[in-house]
Design a protein around this motif. Sequence first.
Motif, PDB file in Angstrom:
ATOM      1  N   UNK A 240      12.259 -13.990  26.282  1.00  0.00           N
ATOM      2  CA  UNK A 240      12.032 -14.971  27.122  1.00  0.00           C
ATOM      3  C   UNK A 240      12.285 -14.479  28.794  1.00  0.00           C
ATOM      4  N   UNK A 241      12.295 -13.261  28.855  1.00  0.00           N
ATOM      5  CA  UNK A 241      12.271 -12.795  30.483  1.00  0.00           C
ATOM      6  C   UNK A 241      10.677 -12.718  30.568  1.00  0.00           C
ATOM      7  N   UNK A 242      10.386 -12.979  32.083  1.00  0.00           N
ATOM      8  CA  UNK A 242       9.262 -12.913  32.612  1.00  0.00           C
ATOM      9  C   UNK A 242       8.364 -14.090  32.553  1.00  0.00           C
ATOM     10  N   UNK A 243       8.884 -15.279  32.177  1.00  0.00           N
ATOM     11  CA  UNK A 243       8.094 -16.369  31.918  1.00  0.00           C
ATOM     12  C   UNK A 243       8.216 -17.181  33.010  1.00  0.00           C
ATOM     13  N   UNK A 244       7.128 -18.163  33.555  1.00  0.00           N
ATOM     14  CA  UNK A 244       7.374 -18.700  34.725  1.00  0.00           C
ATOM     15  C   UNK A 244       6.318 -20.002  34.449  1.00  0.00           C
ATOM     16  N   UNK A 245       6.934 -21.019  34.961  1.00  0.00           N
ATOM     17  CA  UNK A 245       6.041 -22.506  34.811  1.00  0.00           C
ATOM     18  C   UNK A 245       5.653 -22.498  36.419  1.00  0.00           C
ATOM     19  N   UNK A 246       4.128 -22.463  36.558  1.00  0.00           N
ATOM     20  CA  UNK A 246       3.575 -22.623  38.001  1.00  0.00           C
ATOM     21  C   UNK A 246       3.359 -23.769  38.254  1.00  0.00           C
ATOM     22  N   UNK A 247       3.872 -24.656  39.131  1.00  0.00           N
ATOM     23  CA  UNK A 247       3.326 -26.093  39.342  1.00  0.00           C
ATOM     24  C   UNK A 247       2.584 -26.145  40.647  1.00  0.00           C
ATOM     25  N   UNK A 248       2.509 -24.978  41.666  1.00  0.00           N
ATOM     26  CA  UNK A 248       1.871 -25.111  42.923  1.00  0.00           C
ATOM     27  C   UNK A 248       1.219 -23.759  42.749  1.00  0.00           C
ATOM     28  N   UNK A 249      -0.125 -23.936  43.341  1.00  0.00           N
ATOM     29  CA  UNK A 249      -1.248 -22.922  43.486  1.00  0.00           C
ATOM     30  C   UNK A 249      -0.504 -21.754  44.059  1.00  0.00           C
ATOM     31  N   UNK A 250       0.145 -21.675  45.191  1.00  0.00           N
ATOM     32  CA  UNK A 250       0.590 -20.600  45.779  1.00  0.00           C
ATOM     33  C   UNK A 250       1.756 -19.969  45.042  1.00  0.00           C
ATOM     34  N   UNK A 251       2.270 -20.492  43.759  1.00  0.00           N
ATOM     35  CA  UNK A 251       3.463 -19.721  43.005  1.00  0.00           C
ATOM     36  C   UNK A 251       2.825 -18.925  41.987  1.00  0.00           C
ATOM     37  N   UNK A 252       1.326 -18.783  41.919  1.00  0.00           N
ATOM     38  CA  UNK A 252       0.692 -18.101  40.842  1.00  0.00           C
ATOM     39  C   UNK A 252       0.733 -16.715  41.015  1.00  0.00           C
ATOM     40  N   UNK A 253       0.529 -16.175  42.194  1.00  0.00           N
ATOM     41  CA  UNK A 253       0.373 -14.765  42.367  1.00  0.00           C
ATOM     42  C   UNK A 253       1.809 -13.806  41.771  1.00  0.00           C
ATOM     43  N   UNK A 254       2.768 -14.553  42.360  1.00  0.00           N
ATOM     44  CA  UNK A 254       4.165 -14.060  42.060  1.00  0.00           C
ATOM     45  C   UNK A 254       4.691 -14.280  40.656  1.00  0.00           C
ATOM     46  N   UNK A 255       4.224 -15.554  39.986  1.00  0.00           N
ATOM     47  CA  UNK A 255       4.308 -15.531  38.471  1.00  0.00           C
ATOM     48  C   UNK A 255       3.642 -14.446  37.596  1.00  0.00           C
ATOM     49  N   UNK A 256       2.409 -14.074  38.139  1.00  0.00           N
ATOM     50  CA  UNK A 256       1.766 -13.086  37.411  1.00  0.00           C
ATOM     51  C   UNK A 256       2.529 -11.744  37.586  1.00  0.00           C
ATOM     52  N   UNK A 257       3.032 -11.235  38.808  1.00  0.00           N
ATOM     53  CA  UNK A 257       3.676 -10.008  39.175  1.00  0.00           C
ATOM     54  C   UNK A 257       4.953 -10.066  38.165  1.00  0.00           C
ATOM     55  N   UNK A 258       5.676 -11.226  38.070  1.00  0.00           N
ATOM     56  CA  UNK A 258       6.994 -11.231  37.307  1.00  0.00           C
ATOM     57  C   UNK A 258       6.611 -10.991  35.811  1.00  0.00           C
ATOM     58  N   UNK A 259       5.680 -11.555  35.523  1.00  0.00           N
ATOM     59  CA  UNK A 259       4.968 -11.374  33.917  1.00  0.00           C
ATOM     60  C   UNK A 259       4.798  -9.986  33.514  1.00  0.00           C
ATOM     61  N   UNK A 260       4.210  -9.166  34.439  1.00  0.00           N
ATOM     62  CA  UNK A 260       3.761  -7.823  34.319  1.00  0.00           C
ATOM     63  C   UNK A 260       4.915  -6.955  34.397  1.00  0.00           C
ATOM     64  N   UNK A 261       5.956  -7.538  34.953  1.00  0.00           N
ATOM     65  CA  UNK A 261       7.165  -6.209  34.681  1.00  0.00           C
ATOM     66  C   UNK A 261       7.995  -6.328  33.466  1.00  0.00           C
ATOM     67  N   UNK A 262       7.416  -7.452  32.807  1.00  0.00           N
ATOM     68  CA  UNK A 262       8.108  -7.362  31.417  1.00  0.00           C
ATOM     69  C   UNK A 262       7.106  -6.954  30.350  1.00  0.00           C
ATOM     70  N   UNK A 263       5.732  -6.929  30.533  1.00  0.00           N
ATOM     71  CA  UNK A 263       4.657  -6.534  29.541  1.00  0.00           C
ATOM     72  C   UNK A 263       3.520  -5.936  30.176  1.00  0.00           C
ATOM     73  N   UNK A 264       2.682  -5.292  29.467  1.00  0.00           N
ATOM     74  CA  UNK A 264       1.618  -4.741  29.840  1.00  0.00           C
ATOM     75  C   UNK A 264       0.411  -5.626  29.787  1.00  0.00           C
ATOM     76  N   UNK A 265       0.499  -6.818  29.225  1.00  0.00           N
ATOM     77  CA  UNK A 265      -0.439  -7.916  29.150  1.00  0.00           C
ATOM     78  C   UNK A 265       0.058  -9.157  29.131  1.00  0.00           C
ATOM     79  N   UNK A 266      -0.610 -10.110  29.814  1.00  0.00           N
ATOM     80  CA  UNK A 266      -0.191 -11.475  30.302  1.00  0.00           C
ATOM     81  C   UNK A 266      -0.954 -12.607  29.645  1.00  0.00           C
ATOM     82  N   UNK A 267      -0.396 -13.741  29.355  1.00  0.00           N
ATOM     83  CA  UNK A 267      -0.965 -14.920  28.728  1.00  0.00           C
ATOM     84  C   UNK A 267      -0.793 -16.089  29.739  1.00  0.00           C
ATOM     85  N   UNK A 268      -1.882 -16.597  30.144  1.00  0.00           N
ATOM     86  CA  UNK A 268      -1.691 -17.778  31.138  1.00  0.00           C
ATOM     87  C   UNK A 268      -2.070 -18.938  30.136  1.00  0.00           C
TER      88      UNK A 268
END
Length: 323
Positions: free
Chosen positions: A163-191
């Motif tokens: 359950x690490x690396x998961x983010x709920x993005x509520x604002x557009x300016x949060x998206x880039x960081x959420x993607x970076x966090x997810x890629x730290x836990x996996x090689x592929x990500x799902x939005x």
Amino acid sequence: MKKIGIFCGGFSSEYDISIKSATTILNNFPDGYDAFLITVTQNKWTALYNVKEAELDLNTLSFLVEGSPVSIDYGIVYIHGNPGENGKMQAFLEMKGIPCINSGALASELSFDKWYCNQFLKGFDIPVAKSIFMTKKNQFSNEYILEELGLPIFVKPSDSGSSYGISKVKEADQLTQAVEVAFKEGRTILLEAFLDGTEVTCGVYRNKDGVQALPLTEIATENDFFDYEAKYNGKAQEITPARVSEEIRNAVQEKAKYIYELLQLRSIARIDFMIVNNVPHVIEVNTTPGFSTASIAPQMIACEGKTIKAFWTEILEVEIAEV
């Protein structure tokens, strides 16, 4: 007595949870079997047999106790994440000729990857959230993602069981960081587009009478979503049985059993759903659901009026006969 090694530990962030899950299973193991833990790490695999530790020989999958070799007749893989929940351990055991009591390599690997699993299920007209799949080499612009999925968006590692690396993005300016966090836990990500509804989960297993569904559990989290803190640190209410109508309960249980058979799962699995406008949408499939004393699966079993030992007795009766 047949010797059954319960493999636990592993290489993921959920190492400690895996140990707790496997220990609960061992402490409630059915009579008539010689069961013991095998802890897997990057450096070595260690069996705890009759209160004695012994390093496992990976060539023979045996170990020495007071000079005598002990072999494994069957394996139960209860490693959350890599290398268990993703099917690697199952494939290794199969190559060594040791039957695995839980879901096999292909079913485990497919279920483990959230994107591939949901796309597979979508092919059978099972509702899932609208989503986008990304690798580090194949990424989409924030503008495209927001246009396709809107807000909020869930960003999560696709090939990670934790359950690490998961983010709920509520604002557009949060998206880039959420993607970076997810890629730290996996090689592929799902939005995924946000599903606004009631979250429930359903345990499924096989016994001699066929595929069975356990009572539903409703997830009512204090956090924005059912993340690691909510799951393991008491930040969520896990209400069993779920507060849903009989019609919804039956629909979810039938859908869960159908998915269990489609994916050719075995032993215990847990399938998570979001109920949106009375329609169950699949969130993800767990072939190695948490099984510590605080986990959801034991709560379901208790609600059914069974003990954990009786539950695993039912599983072993059918699974050992078919491996």
